[in-house]
Design a protein around this motif. Structure first.
Motif, PDB file in Angstrom:
ATOM      1  N   VAL A 207       0.835  -1.208   0.000  1.00  0.00           N
ATOM      2  CA  VAL A 207       0.000   0.000   0.000  1.00  0.00           C
ATOM      3  C   VAL A 207       0.866   1.253   0.000  1.00  0.00           C
ATOM      4  O   VAL A 207       0.634   2.197  -0.762  1.00  0.00           O
ATOM      5  CB  VAL A 207      -0.966   0.005   1.202  1.00  0.00           C
TER       6      VAL A 207
ATOM      7  N   GLU B  51       2.619   1.524  -3.563  1.00  0.00           N
ATOM      8  CA  GLU B  51       1.760   1.693  -4.730  1.00  0.00           C
ATOM      9  C   GLU B  51       0.866   2.920  -4.650  1.00  0.00           C
ATOM     10  O   GLU B  51       0.470   3.478  -5.674  1.00  0.00           O
ATOM     11  CB  GLU B  51       0.898   0.439  -4.926  1.00  0.00           C
ATOM     12  N   SER B  52       0.540   3.382  -3.461  1.00  0.00           N
ATOM     13  CA  SER B  52      -0.448   4.455  -3.311  1.00  0.00           C
ATOM     14  C   SER B  52       0.048   5.801  -3.824  1.00  0.00           C
ATOM     15  O   SER B  52      -0.760   6.714  -4.033  1.00  0.00           O
ATOM     16  CB  SER B  52      -0.879   4.588  -1.850  1.00  0.00           C
TER      17      SER B  52
ATOM     18  N   ASP C  27       0.850   6.502  -6.658  1.00  0.00           N
ATOM     19  CA  ASP C  27       0.304   6.696  -8.009  1.00  0.00           C
ATOM     20  C   ASP C  27      -1.219   6.699  -8.045  1.00  0.00           C
ATOM     21  O   ASP C  27      -1.810   6.825  -9.119  1.00  0.00           O
ATOM     22  CB  ASP C  27       0.814   5.582  -8.940  1.00  0.00           C
ATOM     23  N   TRP C  28      -1.863   6.553  -6.892  1.00  0.00           N
ATOM     24  CA  TRP C  28      -3.327   6.488  -6.865  1.00  0.00           C
ATOM     25  C   TRP C  28      -3.936   7.882  -6.820  1.00  0.00           C
ATOM     26  O   TRP C  28      -3.403   8.801  -6.187  1.00  0.00           O
ATOM     27  CB  TRP C  28      -3.803   5.700  -5.646  1.00  0.00           C
TER      28      TRP C  28
ATOM     29  N   ARG D 284      -6.707  10.627  -5.596  1.00  0.00           N
ATOM     30  CA  ARG D 284      -7.254  10.868  -4.260  1.00  0.00           C
ATOM     31  C   ARG D 284      -8.595  10.193  -4.059  1.00  0.00           C
ATOM     32  O   ARG D 284      -8.899   9.654  -2.997  1.00  0.00           O
ATOM     33  CB  ARG D 284      -7.373  12.381  -4.026  1.00  0.00           C
TER      34      ARG D 284
ATOM     35  N   GLU E 132      -9.683   7.484  -5.239  1.00  0.00           N
ATOM     36  CA  GLU E 132      -9.661   6.025  -5.246  1.00  0.00           C
ATOM     37  C   GLU E 132      -8.771   5.426  -4.160  1.00  0.00           C
ATOM     38  O   GLU E 132      -8.614   4.209  -4.086  1.00  0.00           O
ATOM     39  CB  GLU E 132      -9.176   5.525  -6.616  1.00  0.00           C
ATOM     40  N   LEU E 133      -8.219   6.254  -3.289  1.00  0.00           N
ATOM     41  CA  LEU E 133      -7.253   5.782  -2.301  1.00  0.00           C
ATOM     42  C   LEU E 133      -7.781   4.636  -1.456  1.00  0.00           C
ATOM     43  O   LEU E 133      -7.165   3.578  -1.362  1.00  0.00           O
ATOM     44  CB  LEU E 133      -6.826   6.939  -1.385  1.00  0.00           C
TER      45      LEU E 133
ATOM     46  N   ARG F 158      -8.782   1.335  -3.415  1.00  0.00           N
ATOM     47  CA  ARG F 158      -7.642   0.525  -3.856  1.00  0.00           C
ATOM     48  C   ARG F 158      -6.890  -0.068  -2.657  1.00  0.00           C
ATOM     49  O   ARG F 158      -6.360  -1.167  -2.743  1.00  0.00           O
ATOM     50  CB  ARG F 158      -6.717   1.367  -4.731  1.00  0.00           C
ATOM     51  N   GLN F 159      -6.850   0.667  -1.567  1.00  0.00           N
ATOM     52  CA  GLN F 159      -6.243   0.110  -0.357  1.00  0.00           C
ATOM     53  C   GLN F 159      -7.028  -1.112   0.124  1.00  0.00           C
ATOM     54  O   GLN F 159      -6.444  -2.131   0.510  1.00  0.00           O
ATOM     55  CB  GLN F 159      -6.216   1.159   0.754  1.00  0.00           C
TER      56      GLN F 159
ATOM     57  N   THR G 233      -5.872  -4.756   1.509  1.00  0.00           N
ATOM     58  CA  THR G 233      -5.919  -5.037   2.951  1.00  0.00           C
ATOM     59  C   THR G 233      -7.092  -5.933   3.370  1.00  0.00           C
ATOM     60  O   THR G 233      -7.001  -6.616   4.401  1.00  0.00           O
ATOM     61  CB  THR G 233      -5.991  -3.731   3.763  1.00  0.00           C
TER      62      THR G 233
END
Length: 256
Positions: A209, A212-213, A215-216, A218, A220-221, A224-225, A229
């Protein structure tokens, strides 16, 4: 040709220690060493009994960068898709610690920057001297260092090619723990044990997380997390962690 192995691998409980083993050349990285590192990291990631890795250099120094003799022969120590020394583009999924004595220069510093935690001797020195050789720190130094140090400190290192001492590096947050000379590996093992005591699935998901985050978007944070998790919360290890806490005992992780 020497029969000396360019990389030594040792397992201590659930920790894998990888030693860059060309002390006569300040552990300058050869193509053979990079290939050995790829094999070692693949085995580390694939072994469910291992939780944390450590990279250290033999002979009192970490790594002086690329082996220039090999470079002049057309043998760059970069593996497609994996990067310099087999780690700078694609580090392992699991946490990894750099234990730094002496010099971590050029590609050596780029290997350090590919690690998640850094333990260093007070006498350690970090640097990206590529500009002094008419080269560029293309193994991750230009990409990572400005995110690990204040911008102007990073740019001083990059544009002058001068070295940064371990104490100043720690003052800017680059180094997690400082040790007396000769103590970096022992301190790294101590730190690795603190990390390895935790849930292995939790460690891998948490590292993923964080990395990779960046590049995510805001919006979709959290979605995608959650994809990363949620399986952790549904795992057997999550139930084991809760049970161990309630029963006041150490958890027995199964990476399931």
């Amino acid at each position: 040709m020497s029969d000396q192995q360019p990389l030594l691998v040792e397992i201590r409980d659930n920790i894998q220690i990888m030693t860059l083993n060309r002390p006569e050349a300040r552990n300058a990285v050869t193509l053979e060493m990079a290939e050995a590192m790829v094999s070692a990291l693949d085995a580390f990631d694939a072994n469910p009994s291992l939780s944390v890795g450590i990279i250290v250099g033999a002979g009192g120094t970490f790594c002086a960068g690329m082996d220039l003799k090999g470079f002049l022969q057309g043998k760059r120590p970069t593996i497609p898709g994996r990067g310099f020394c087999g780690i700078t583009i694609q580090p392992p999924r699991k946490p990894i610690i750099a234990a730094v004595e002496g010099y971590a220069l050029a590609g050596g510093l780029e290997v350090v920057l590919a690690c998640d935690l850094i333990v260093a001797s007070r006498e350690a020195r970090f640097g990206l001297p590529e500009v002094k050789r008419g080269l560029a720190a293309a193994g991750g130094g230009l990409l990572r260092l400005p995110h690990r140090l204040p911008y102007h400190v990073a740019m001083e290192c990059i544009l002058t090619g001068d070295m940064l001492g371990a104490e100043r590096a720690q003052s800017h947050g680059l180094v997690n723990r400082l040790t007396e000379p000769g103590g970096a590996l022992d301190a790294a093992i101590e730190l690795a044990r603190a990390v390895a005591a935790n849930g292995p699935l939790s460690l891998v998901a948490s590292k993923r997380v964080v990395n990779e985050s960046v590049d995510w978007g805001r919006e979709e944070l959290f979605e995608r997390q959650a994809a990363i998790t949620n399986p952790v919360f549904a795992s057997q290890d999550a139930r084991e962690g809760a049970a161990a806490f309630a029963e006041k005992r150490k958890p027995v992780w199964k990476a399931l």
